[in-house]
Design a protein around this motif. Structure first.
Motif, mmCIF file in Angstrom:
data_model
loop_
_atom_site.group_PDB
_atom_site.id
_atom_site.type_symbol
_atom_site.label_atom_id
_atom_site.label_comp_id
_atom_site.label_asym_id
_atom_site.label_seq_id
_atom_site.Cartn_x
_atom_site.Cartn_y
_atom_site.Cartn_z
ATOM 1 N N PRO A 328 0.810 -1.233 0.000
ATOM 2 C CA PRO A 328 0.000 0.000 0.000
ATOM 3 C C PRO A 328 0.844 1.284 0.000
ATOM 4 O O PRO A 328 0.445 2.295 -0.557
ATOM 5 N N PHE A 329 2.046 1.207 0.620
ATOM 6 C CA PHE A 329 2.871 2.413 0.731
ATOM 7 C C PHE A 329 3.458 2.844 -0.610
ATOM 8 O O PHE A 329 3.833 4.006 -0.779
ATOM 9 N N ILE A 330 3.555 1.907 -1.552
ATOM 10 C CA ILE A 330 4.024 2.293 -2.898
ATOM 11 C C ILE A 330 3.050 3.313 -3.479
ATOM 12 O O ILE A 330 3.455 4.313 -4.082
ATOM 13 N N PHE A 331 1.757 3.079 -3.270
ATOM 14 C CA PHE A 331 0.734 3.981 -3.823
ATOM 15 C C PHE A 331 0.639 5.268 -2.990
ATOM 16 O O PHE A 331 0.395 6.343 -3.541
ATOM 17 N N VAL A 332 0.857 5.141 -1.690
ATOM 18 C CA VAL A 332 0.924 6.327 -0.820
ATOM 19 C C VAL A 332 2.079 7.219 -1.288
ATOM 20 O O VAL A 332 1.952 8.448 -1.386
ATOM 21 N N ASN A 333 3.203 6.579 -1.596
ATOM 22 C CA ASN A 333 4.411 7.274 -2.056
ATOM 23 C C ASN A 333 4.128 8.097 -3.316
ATOM 24 O O ASN A 333 4.428 9.294 -3.380
ATOM 25 N N ILE A 334 3.501 7.474 -4.305
ATOM 26 C CA ILE A 334 3.186 8.171 -5.566
ATOM 27 C C ILE A 334 2.144 9.276 -5.318
ATOM 28 O O ILE A 334 2.244 10.370 -5.861
ATOM 29 N N GLY A 335 1.149 8.985 -4.481
ATOM 30 C CA GLY A 335 0.098 9.962 -4.192
ATOM 31 C C GLY A 335 0.627 11.203 -3.497
ATOM 32 O O GLY A 335 0.323 12.334 -3.881
ATOM 33 N N MET A 336 1.466 10.993 -2.460
ATOM 34 C CA MET A 336 1.967 12.118 -1.672
ATOM 35 C C MET A 336 3.050 12.916 -2.396
ATOM 36 O O MET A 336 3.174 14.130 -2.219
ATOM 37 N N ASN A 337 3.859 12.224 -3.191
ATOM 38 C CA ASN A 337 5.012 12.893 -3.796
ATOM 39 C C ASN A 337 4.794 13.356 -5.227
ATOM 40 O O ASN A 337 5.608 14.102 -5.754
ATOM 41 N N PHE A 338 3.714 12.906 -5.845
ATOM 42 C CA PHE A 338 3.442 13.369 -7.203
ATOM 43 C C PHE A 338 2.010 13.877 -7.388
ATOM 44 O O PHE A 338 1.790 15.046 -7.697
ATOM 45 N N VAL A 339 1.019 13.014 -7.168
ATOM 46 C CA VAL A 339 -0.359 13.342 -7.541
ATOM 47 C C VAL A 339 -0.847 14.614 -6.827
ATOM 48 O O VAL A 339 -1.269 15.577 -7.472
ATOM 49 N N LEU A 340 -0.761 14.628 -5.487
ATOM 50 C CA LEU A 340 -1.268 15.789 -4.741
ATOM 51 C C LEU A 340 -0.462 17.068 -4.996
ATOM 52 O O LEU A 340 -1.052 18.110 -5.288
ATOM 53 N N PRO A 341 0.882 17.029 -4.923
ATOM 54 C CA PRO A 341 1.633 18.261 -5.232
ATOM 55 C C PRO A 341 1.352 18.768 -6.649
ATOM 56 O O PRO A 341 1.229 19.970 -6.878
ATOM 57 N N PHE A 342 1.228 17.839 -7.595
ATOM 58 C CA PHE A 342 0.989 18.223 -8.992
ATOM 59 C C PHE A 342 -0.350 18.949 -9.127
ATOM 60 O O PHE A 342 -0.443 20.011 -9.741
ATOM 61 N N LEU A 343 -1.381 18.384 -8.517
ATOM 62 C CA LEU A 343 -2.714 18.985 -8.644
ATOM 63 C C LEU A 343 -2.828 20.308 -7.880
ATOM 64 O O LEU A 343 -3.427 21.266 -8.362
ATOM 65 N N VAL A 344 -2.221 20.360 -6.678
ATOM 66 C CA VAL A 344 -2.365 21.562 -5.852
ATOM 67 C C VAL A 344 -1.531 22.723 -6.400
ATOM 68 O O VAL A 344 -1.973 23.864 -6.423
ATOM 69 N N LEU A 345 -0.315 22.428 -6.871
ATOM 70 C CA LEU A 345 0.590 23.511 -7.274
ATOM 71 C C LEU A 345 0.540 23.840 -8.766
ATOM 72 O O LEU A 345 1.372 24.578 -9.269
ATOM 73 N N MET A 346 -0.439 23.296 -9.467
ATOM 74 C CA MET A 346 -0.467 23.472 -10.916
ATOM 75 C C MET A 346 -0.688 24.935 -11.317
ATOM 76 O O MET A 346 -0.108 25.432 -12.269
ATOM 77 N N THR A 347 -1.506 25.656 -10.575
ATOM 78 C CA THR A 347 -1.830 27.033 -10.969
ATOM 79 C C THR A 347 -0.769 28.014 -10.472
ATOM 80 O O THR A 347 -0.048 27.741 -9.510
ATOM 81 N N ARG A 348 -0.716 29.154 -11.113
ATOM 82 C CA ARG A 348 0.239 30.205 -10.734
ATOM 83 C C ARG A 348 -0.045 30.709 -9.320
ATOM 84 O O ARG A 348 0.866 30.892 -8.518
ATOM 85 N N ASP A 349 -1.302 30.932 -9.019
ATOM 86 C CA ASP A 349 -1.675 31.471 -7.708
ATOM 87 C C ASP A 349 -1.234 30.572 -6.555
ATOM 88 O O ASP A 349 -0.802 31.057 -5.516
ATOM 89 N N ALA A 350 -1.380 29.269 -6.763
ATOM 90 C CA ALA A 350 -1.050 28.322 -5.685
ATOM 91 C C ALA A 350 0.417 28.425 -5.300
ATOM 92 O O ALA A 350 0.784 28.241 -4.132
ATOM 93 N N LYS A 351 1.277 28.723 -6.287
ATOM 94 C CA LYS A 351 2.712 28.812 -6.015
ATOM 95 C C LYS A 351 3.094 30.135 -5.341
ATOM 96 O O LYS A 351 4.226 30.327 -4.937
ATOM 97 N N ARG A 352 2.152 31.061 -5.266
ATOM 98 C CA ARG A 352 2.432 32.381 -4.693
ATOM 99 C C ARG A 352 1.833 32.549 -3.292
ATOM 100 O O ARG A 352 2.045 33.572 -2.649
ATOM 101 N N HIS A 353 1.066 31.561 -2.851
ATOM 102 C CA HIS A 353 0.397 31.691 -1.554
ATOM 103 C C HIS A 353 0.941 30.698 -0.536
ATOM 104 O O HIS A 353 0.971 29.494 -0.788
ATOM 105 N N GLY A 354 1.334 31.245 0.603
ATOM 106 C CA GLY A 354 1.939 30.421 1.650
ATOM 107 C C GLY A 354 1.099 29.242 2.075
ATOM 108 O O GLY A 354 1.622 28.169 2.337
ATOM 109 N N VAL A 355 -0.219 29.406 2.105
ATOM 110 C CA VAL A 355 -1.072 28.337 2.629
ATOM 111 C C VAL A 355 -0.964 27.069 1.781
ATOM 112 O O VAL A 355 -0.859 25.960 2.306
ATOM 113 N N PHE A 356 -0.938 27.212 0.456
ATOM 114 C CA PHE A 356 -0.804 26.038 -0.428
ATOM 115 C C PHE A 356 0.596 25.438 -0.312
ATOM 116 O O PHE A 356 0.761 24.226 -0.263
ATOM 117 N N LEU A 357 1.589 26.319 -0.287
ATOM 118 C CA LEU A 357 2.973 25.824 -0.213
ATOM 119 C C LEU A 357 3.249 25.134 1.113
ATOM 120 O O LEU A 357 3.937 24.121 1.157
#
Length: 431
Positions: A328-357
């Protein structure tokens, strides 16, 4: 220097006050309590041979799990410390101007390196025999039923010039040399930075650039070889030509996340007024970009091994994917280190706001710890691993200890490189 930059207090120092220390010591205490609970539970439940232990031919002991945890955190936090120094050196070698006000934040992570060196070398002597299968003399004796021709073939890499199976002097020499030079370069950078603050002028910037170039060459070799030594050699039969890059990428994303979090933390405390949302955006882009780079390397390693289907290579992933403990941790690994950061930080605004970062960087710091957990535990503990009180406790103990050392080091010098020749450029940085 133009009037603009002079509006700021360029002599500011970080005040490592009692409140921050108390918070970190509280986390350390909670971690220590969880660690003790984990050890007591392992002592109560361990001591008998379990499924995975029978496969390795010995009873499983609670202290082996403790040793594996120490090693995971040693390697992980050493990586974050050296990446701070590496990213600092990159700024000078690339003659980057945007990052001038946050270079001291990057360099501060190197304060953990001397501690990391002592803990790593001591723990190798105390625990190496349990953690590293190749340190068993019978594997190199052709007359022994335990003889292993593959490990025997790799023996010189650990034991040269001594006899295989005796004392791994070549391995230990590499560890001492790597840490020795890393600490040397860190202290050199610190010394030049202090001289620049006192004396001004461009000469220190040029000197820093030269030393950064030397460091980067040494780091390129040492980061790869240390990954083979400290992590890949746990699974002695297995090898991957991508592994040095892969470990570097995991370290780099974790290090960038730590640098970003510390920068946002300092901003929140009223420091680094010069650092604006454009600088934060750049840090966000680095975190976003290199989390994708890590995923690219993860997938490249996995795809080539999957496609070639050579038993010596596939065993690494088969062991992990088919395990109830690690699968199960293989999928946790991919989810935490790629899927979620990719989706959350995709927009310009997200990279400029402390709360998302803050959210993504915290996620990535935990996620890449999970990555190292997956690299170390299956090869050392078999099916007796997992994430429990001991793992969480050890992570909190190490994390808070590193934070105390890094912030303590940061408080000793100037927070801003006030005589940096590109401070004016950084002040006008806009993207």
């Amino acid at each position: 220097m133009a009037h603009d930059v002079q509006n700021y207090n360029l002599d500011q120092k970080f005040d490592f006050n009692a409140g921050i220390k108390k918070s970190l010591l509280t986390i350390l205490g909670i971690g220590a309590a969880l660690l003790v609970i984990g050890i007591v539970m392992a002592m109560a439940g361990g001591g008998h041979a379990e499924e995975g232990a029978e496969a390795t031919g010995h009873a499983f002991h609670w202290y082996e799990r403790l040793f594996a945890n120490v090693w995971i955190n040693n390697v992980y936090f050493t990586g974050i410390a050296i990446v701070g120094v590496f990213f600092f050196a990159i700024q000078y070698a690339a003659q980057a101007g945007w990052s001038a006000p946050i270079t001291r934040v990057m360099l501060s992570f190197g304060n953990w390196l001397p501690y990391a060196a002592l803990i790593m070398i001591a723990s190798f002597f105390l625990m190496g025999h349990n953690l590293f299968h190749w340190w068993h003399a019978e594997l190199f004796d052709p007359n022994s039923p335990e003889y292993d021709s593959i490990i025997d073939g790799k023996g010189a890499f650990f034991f040269w010039p001594m006899e295989k199976g005796t004392f791994p002097i070549f391995y230990i020499a590499r560890m001492v040399i790597f840490f020795g030079f890393w600490v040397f370069f860190f202290n050199k950078f610190k010394k030049i930075a202090a001289a620049e603050d006192q004396l001004g002028g461009d000469s220190h910037w040029f000197k820093m650039r030269s030393w950064s170039a030397y460091f980067l060459v040494f780091f390129a070799v040492s980061s790869s070889v240390s990954a083979w030594d400290w992590v890949m050699s746990i699974d002695t039969h297995w090898f991957s030509t991508l592994f040095g890059w892969y470990v570097f990428a995991s370290w780099f994303v974790a290090g960038l996340s730590a640098i970003t979090l510390l920068t946002i933390f300092l901003k929140g405390k009223g420091y680094l007024e010069m650092v604006n949302e454009n600088h934060i955006h750049d840090l966000g882009k680095f975190v976003f970009g290199f989390s994708i780079f890590w995923t690219y390397l993860w997938f490249s390693q996995f795809l080539l091994i999957y496609y070639a289907n050579i038993p010596e290579e596939t065993v690494y992933f088969v062991e992990r994917l088919s395990s109830d403990v690690y699968g199960p941790f293989i999928f946790v690994n991919i989810g935490m280190n790629f899927v979620l950061p990719f989706l959350v930080l995709m927009t310009r605004d997200a990279k400029r706001h402390g709360v998302f970062l803050k959210l993504v960087c915290t996620l990535l710091l935990v996620g890449h710890w999970v990555d190292f957990f997956l690299m170390v535990q299956p090869g050392t503990l078999g099916h007796n691993g997992g994430i429990g009180f001991m793992e969480v406790g050890m992570l909190l103990v190490y994390g808070s200890a590193v934070a105390l050392v890094v912030l303590g080091g940061l408080a000793k010098g100037n927070l801003l490189p006030k005589n940096h020749p590109m401070l004016e450029e950084s002040y006008h940085h806009h993207i």
